[in-house]
Design a protein around this motif. Structure first.
Motif, short mmCIF file in Angstrom:
data_model
loop_
_atom_site.label_atom_id
_atom_site.label_comp_id
_atom_site.label_asym_id
_atom_site.label_seq_id
_atom_site.Cartn_x
_atom_site.Cartn_y
_atom_site.Cartn_z
N ASP A 1 57.10 99.18 14.68
CA ASP A 1 56.03 98.68 13.83
C ASP A 1 56.13 99.24 12.40
OD1 ASP A 1 55.02 97.12 15.78
OD2 ASP A 1 53.09 98.13 15.96
N ILE B 1 56.09 96.76 9.27
CA ILE B 1 55.05 96.82 8.23
C ILE B 1 55.71 96.89 6.86
CG2 ILE B 1 53.23 98.27 7.25
CD1 ILE B 1 52.49 99.03 10.16
N LYS C 1 44.93 86.27 8.06
CA LYS C 1 45.36 87.25 9.06
C LYS C 1 44.70 86.95 10.39
CE LYS C 1 46.21 91.22 6.02
NZ LYS C 1 45.85 92.65 5.81
N ASN D 1 48.23 97.55 21.00
CA ASN D 1 48.51 96.60 19.93
C ASN D 1 49.96 96.71 19.44
OD1 ASN D 1 47.50 99.22 18.60
ND2 ASN D 1 48.37 98.10 16.86
N TYR E 1 52.29 95.01 15.86
CA TYR E 1 52.23 94.23 14.63
C TYR E 1 53.29 93.13 14.69
CZ TYR E 1 52.77 93.07 9.66
OH TYR E 1 52.85 92.41 8.47
N ILE F 1 47.95 90.96 14.12
CA ILE F 1 47.97 92.11 15.01
C ILE F 1 47.86 91.54 16.41
CG2 ILE F 1 45.47 92.45 14.74
CD1 ILE F 1 45.93 95.40 15.33
N PHE G 1 42.88 95.98 10.46
CA PHE G 1 43.83 94.95 10.05
C PHE G 1 43.18 93.92 9.14
CE2 PHE G 1 46.42 91.07 10.97
CZ PHE G 1 47.64 91.56 10.52
#
Length: 438
Positions: free
Chosen positions: A15, A19, A165, A180, A182, A189, A211
């Protein structure tokens, strides 16, 4: 970057790296010329008269039939045998010469159904909701075209593919102990749909808020559980999001009503499947099939099967593909109610068929239940698993069992079991009915 490589990177990268490179990975989807071209065509469709749309649909259909005849051994042989002349094709009624294609036919003719001019493709497997998994090959362009159709439909709920999002309750059993992940490809998410409970609900809400998600998305059963536990915990979610976007599972009225009241927003759903040969968009209580995605042969007689020819998948075209689902025409909105294998059935002692639609019965005691599931291993008997929001006592269990038994009558014996470990599929879906009878 090939679509298959993009998917692998999204799955394999940690992740922290995703990101860091999220905008770049996302851009490989939404800036792709195939995606942009398809999305632009759909925007133009919104302002195009229906008669022109149907003309363009016919042209797409003829192109699909011609490609199937010229590039697959299966359709070359089939069209010649049934006397279907694709080059002089002028009326969709002529297609009835072509035999229907079934799941069994796809399995038996897997190699011959593959187009010989498509070299970039990937394997996809259905979830097996009708009993067995089905494998199909999908060409790489389909990834971008399919997403354009989804985003175009979501735009009616206010979704902007450049900025919106999503908090998505979907995915299989690959979360491990995590809640969770990403997913930069879809700017979302991704939340574990199998771990929602009283102890984790505040963590879910924290992750969604952190998020800054605009939309709630996912399997209806998971979103329903999320809303149930949030309400029990006194968490106010009203008007926090723009809409709820459902996928995959059948949506029951009690789920939709509760979710919409809890979140204070409308919900939207589309109908599609792994084979990518059909796409229908929710219109009030029913669905309308997208003319640019497929040609669907529909009968207004209730219970008619869905027969479709998809335009997107050039590697393995499915022509006159008969689905497990059926339709009923809704004249008020010129749309169709779709029912079928996703709903499931229970079998009574004497061959009675008990549909999923009859299994949700309102009773105040069920306000204490986060979700429920029926498991059948023998005709005439079924176990009802209930996952409580908080603890339920033996007296509560007996009330639920007696209530269901009274409502369903003598055709089937119901045994209620309090069980927090309901049965999820590998893709994180929670079927209402787990049917194990042969």
């Amino acid at each position: 970057m090939k679509s298959t490589l993009l998917k692998k990177l999204n799955t394999a990268l940690p992740d922290s790296i995703k990101i860091l490179f999220g905008s770049y990975i996302r851009g490989k989807l939404i800036n792709n010329p195939i995606f942009i071209s398809q999305y632009t065509e759909l925007l133009k469709m919104d302002a195009t008269p229906l008669d022109i749309i149907k003309e363009e649909q016919f042209n797409k259909l003829k192109e699909t039939l011609t490609r199937g005849y010229e590039h697959t051994r299966y359709y070359k042989k089939l069209f010649d045998q049934c006397g279907f002349d694709v080059y002089n094709f002028k009326d969709t009624e002529e297609m009835k010469k072509i035999p229907l294609l079934t799941r069994t036919d796809i399995d038996a003719n897997f190699d011959e159904l593959q187009a010989d001019d498509i070299s970039d493709y990937y394997l996809s497997m259905s979830g097996g909701s009708s009993g067995t998994s089905l494998k199909v090959l999908l060409d790489k362009e389909l990834v971008y075209r399919e997403r354009a159709f989804i985003y175009h439909f979501w735009s009616k709920a206010g979704y902007d593919y450049k900025t919106s999002k999503i908090a998505s309750f979907r995915g299989g059993i690959d979360f491990g102990s995590k809640l969770n992940k990403y997913n930069p490809i879809y700017n979302e998410i991704q939340l574990n749909p199998c771990a929602i409970n009283a102890g984790s609900i505040r963590r879910y809400v924290y992750l969604i808020n952190k998020f800054n998600a605009d939309f709630i998305h996912g399997h209806p059963s998971a979103v329903y559980s999320f809303c149930k536990y949030a309400k029990e915990a006194g968490i106010n979610l009203k008007n926090r999001f723009k809409a709820t976007l459902f996928i995959s599972e059948n949506i029951y009225d009690y789920q939709r009503d509760f979710i919409e009241k809890t979140l204070g927003i409308k919900s939207y759903a589309y109908y599609g499947h792994t084979e990518r040969s059909v796409f229908a968009e929710q219109v009030s209580e029913g669905y309308r099939f997208n003319h640019y995605y497929c040609f669907t042969e529909l009968c207004r007689q209730p219970g008619s099967s869905v027969v479709t020819t998809g335009f997107l998948n050039q590697k393995m075209p499915l022509i006159r593909y008969e689905l497990d689902d059926s339709t009923s025409y809704l004249s008020e909105h010129d749309s169709y109610l779709i029912t079928g294998h996703r709903d499931g059935i229970l079998y009574g002692k004497n061959g009675e068929i008990i549909s999923a639609a009859t299994l949700y019965i309102h009773n105040n005691i069920l306000d204490k239940v986060a979700n429920q599931q029926f498991v059948q291993e023998e005709h005439g008997k079924a176990k009802m698993l209930i996952c409580p929001i908080n603890e339920l006592g033996e007296s509560d269990r007996k009330i639920i069992e007696r209530y269901y038994q009274d409502k369903l009558g003598e055709a089937i014996d119901i045994e209620v079991e309090i069980n927090k470990d309901l049965i999820f599929t590998k893709r994180g879906k929670l079927p209402l009915i787990v049917q194990r009878c042969v």
